[in-house]
Design a protein around this motif. Structure first.
Motif, PDB file in Angstrom:
ATOM      1  N   THR A   5     -33.918   3.204   6.805  1.00 16.97           N
ATOM      2  CA  THR A   5     -33.917   2.595   8.121  1.00 16.97           C
ATOM      3  C   THR A   5     -32.514   2.559   8.704  1.00 16.97           C
ATOM      4  OG1 THR A   5     -35.796   1.209   7.517  1.00 16.97           O
ATOM      5  CG2 THR A   5     -34.505   0.511   9.415  1.00 16.97           C
ATOM      6  N   LEU A   6     -32.349   3.188   9.858  1.00 16.83           N
ATOM      7  CA  LEU A   6     -31.066   3.134  10.552  1.00 16.83           C
ATOM      8  C   LEU A   6     -30.878   1.764  11.188  1.00 16.83           C
ATOM      9  CD1 LEU A   6     -28.486   4.296  11.797  1.00 16.83           C
ATOM     10  CD2 LEU A   6     -29.902   5.246  13.638  1.00 16.83           C
ATOM     11  N   TRP A   7     -31.932   1.279  11.846  1.00 19.89           N
ATOM     12  CA  TRP A   7     -31.815   0.025  12.601  1.00 19.89           C
ATOM     13  C   TRP A   7     -32.035  -1.176  11.691  1.00 19.89           C
ATOM     14  CZ3 TRP A   7     -29.493   0.242  17.062  1.00 19.89           C
ATOM     15  CH2 TRP A   7     -29.492   1.465  17.742  1.00 19.89           C
ATOM     16  N   LEU A  13     -26.336  -5.890  14.103  1.00 17.57           N
ATOM     17  CA  LEU A  13     -25.384  -6.973  14.343  1.00 17.57           C
ATOM     18  C   LEU A  13     -23.981  -6.436  14.598  1.00 17.57           C
ATOM     19  CD1 LEU A  13     -24.848 -10.005  14.502  1.00 17.57           C
ATOM     20  CD2 LEU A  13     -24.549 -10.030  12.024  1.00 17.57           C
ATOM     21  N   LEU A  14     -23.555  -5.450  13.813  1.00 17.81           N
ATOM     22  CA  LEU A  14     -22.202  -4.927  13.998  1.00 17.81           C
ATOM     23  C   LEU A  14     -22.085  -4.150  15.304  1.00 17.81           C
ATOM     24  CD1 LEU A  14     -19.426  -4.922  12.855  1.00 17.81           C
ATOM     25  CD2 LEU A  14     -20.020  -2.966  11.417  1.00 17.81           C
ATOM     26  N   VAL A  15     -23.117  -3.408  15.681  1.00 17.83           N
ATOM     27  CA  VAL A  15     -23.112  -2.727  16.984  1.00 17.83           C
ATOM     28  C   VAL A  15     -23.026  -3.763  18.104  1.00 17.83           C
ATOM     29  CG1 VAL A  15     -24.534  -1.405  18.606  1.00 17.83           C
ATOM     30  CG2 VAL A  15     -24.282  -0.618  16.258  1.00 17.83           C
ATOM     31  N   LYS A 129     -27.830  10.134   5.357  1.00 21.23           N
ATOM     32  CA  LYS A 129     -28.530  11.243   6.010  1.00 21.23           C
ATOM     33  C   LYS A 129     -28.625  11.051   7.530  1.00 21.23           C
ATOM     34  CE  LYS A 129     -29.841  13.756   2.403  1.00 21.23           C
ATOM     35  NZ  LYS A 129     -29.504  15.178   2.228  1.00 21.23           N
ATOM     36  N   ARG A 130     -28.290   9.835   8.021  1.00 17.24           N
ATOM     37  CA  ARG A 130     -28.400   9.561   9.461  1.00 17.24           C
ATOM     38  C   ARG A 130     -27.062   9.100  10.037  1.00 17.24           C
ATOM     39  NH1 ARG A 130     -33.719   6.142  10.642  1.00 17.24           N
ATOM     40  NH2 ARG A 130     -33.371   7.102  12.682  1.00 17.24           N
ATOM     41  N   LEU A 131     -25.974   9.486   9.358  1.00 13.17           N
ATOM     42  CA  LEU A 131     -24.652   9.018   9.757  1.00 13.17           C
ATOM     43  C   LEU A 131     -24.300   9.470  11.171  1.00 13.17           C
ATOM     44  CD1 LEU A 131     -22.118   7.487   8.905  1.00 13.17           C
ATOM     45  CD2 LEU A 131     -21.230   9.634   7.958  1.00 13.17           C
ATOM     46  N   GLY A 132     -24.526  10.733  11.482  1.00 11.87           N
ATOM     47  CA  GLY A 132     -24.217  11.232  12.827  1.00 11.87           C
ATOM     48  C   GLY A 132     -25.011  10.513  13.902  1.00 11.87           C
ATOM     49  N   GLU A 133     -26.289  10.314  13.641  1.00 11.42           N
ATOM     50  CA  GLU A 133     -27.151   9.612  14.590  1.00 11.42           C
ATOM     51  C   GLU A 133     -26.666   8.178  14.791  1.00 11.42           C
ATOM     52  OE1 GLU A 133     -31.844   8.198  15.017  1.00 11.42           O
ATOM     53  OE2 GLU A 133     -31.163   9.256  13.209  1.00 11.42           O
ATOM     54  N   GLY A 134     -26.342   7.514  13.678  1.00 14.34           N
ATOM     55  CA  GLY A 134     -25.891   6.125  13.758  1.00 14.34           C
ATOM     56  C   GLY A 134     -24.588   5.987  14.520  1.00 14.34           C
ATOM     57  N   LEU A 189     -26.841  -0.761   1.515  1.00 17.50           N
ATOM     58  CA  LEU A 189     -27.943   0.187   1.603  1.00 17.50           C
ATOM     59  C   LEU A 189     -28.343   0.648   0.202  1.00 17.50           C
ATOM     60  CD1 LEU A 189     -26.724   2.382   4.571  1.00 17.50           C
ATOM     61  CD2 LEU A 189     -28.685   0.858   4.578  1.00 17.50           C
ATOM     62  N   PRO A 190     -29.623   0.662  -0.089  1.00 13.90           N
ATOM     63  CA  PRO A 190     -30.053   1.171  -1.395  1.00 13.90           C
ATOM     64  C   PRO A 190     -29.790   2.665  -1.487  1.00 13.90           C
ATOM     65  CG  PRO A 190     -31.945   0.814   0.035  1.00 13.90           C
ATOM     66  CD  PRO A 190     -30.748   0.260   0.759  1.00 13.90           C
ATOM     67  N   GLN A 191     -29.409   3.133  -2.651  1.00 10.08           N
ATOM     68  CA  GLN A 191     -29.176   4.550  -2.852  1.00 10.08           C
ATOM     69  C   GLN A 191     -30.479   5.235  -3.220  1.00 10.08           C
ATOM     70  OE1 GLN A 191     -26.146   5.864  -2.183  1.00 10.08           O
ATOM     71  NE2 GLN A 191     -25.690   3.774  -1.535  1.00 10.08           N
ATOM     72  N   LYS A 192     -31.130   5.827  -2.223  1.00  8.93           N
ATOM     73  CA  LYS A 192     -32.423   6.477  -2.439  1.00  8.93           C
ATOM     74  C   LYS A 192     -32.237   7.978  -2.498  1.00  8.93           C
ATOM     75  CE  LYS A 192     -35.000   2.817  -0.094  1.00  8.93           C
ATOM     76  NZ  LYS A 192     -35.897   2.478   1.008  1.00  8.93           N
TER      77      LYS A 192
END
Length: 196
Positions: A5-7, A13-15, A129-134, A189-192
């Motif tokens: 989950t990105l959101w 909160l930090l955003v 995996k969603r670093l750029g999007e975030g 974040l859990p390491q999945k």
């Protein structure tokens, strides 16, 4: 494939706290030169007071990066955001342009470290995996603040005065610093594993 989950609440909160801090900065940016001129300063002096922020930020960029890698990001960001607020509030109390210049330099130092720290810290709350999007969503908040806050700041100053606008900006920064205290200091974040 498990989709992280990105959101998550920490990212949101930090955003949000970054948006508050950026809004506070941009609320007062168009007012500073006018404010300095009220002290009877020349246009050149007003330009120096306003411009010293950018010079300080330019010089402090590389050292700020080294500092961020060596200290607790949460505590550093909270402290710098609070210093931003104190510097902003200090503009109201400044008796002359010399004090304004010192406050502006302090503002530039703390802002530079804060924005660099925020960018480093927020990555702790974004799935790899969603670093750029975030980071893209994070940047949108900064763009919104840059686009909307200056006009809002001018409108507010015309309604309630420049000093009151500085006070509002300082309160937003204080709120942002307090909000950051609810975040964990390290990545949670859990390491999945992702299967392709």
């Amino acid at each position: 494939m498990t989709r992280q989950t990105l959101w998550n609440k920490n990212f949101i909160l930090l955003v949000g706290m970054n948006l508050l801090a950026q809004a506070a900065f941009n609320l007062i940016t168009p007012l500073l030169s006018v404010y300095v001129l009220q002290f009877g300063a020349s246009l050149g002096t007003a330009g120096l007071v306003v411009g010293i922020f950018a010079l300080t930020a330019l010089l402090l960029g590389p050292p700020a990066g080294l500092l961020i890698d060596r200290v607790n990001k949460k505590h550093l960001l909270m402290t710098c955001t609070l210093i931003n607020g104190l510097a902003t509030f200090g503009y109201i109390l400044a008796p002359n342009t010399a004090v304004l210049l010192v406050l502006r330099m302090l503002h530039g130092i703390s802002f530079t470290v804060a924005i660099s720290t925020n960018m480093g810290w927020i990555s702790d709350f974004i799935p790899q995996k969603r670093l750029g999007e975030g980071m893209g969503y994070y940047s949108i908040g900064q763009v919104i603040a840059m686009a909307a806050a200056p006009t809002i700041g001018i409108e507010i100053s015309e309604q309630i005065g420049i000093d009151s606008t500085f006070l509002l900006a300082a309160l937003l920064l204080a709120a942002a610093s307090i909000g950051m205290s609810f975040l964990p200091s390290t990545a949670v974040l859990p390491q999945k594993k992702f299967s392709l």
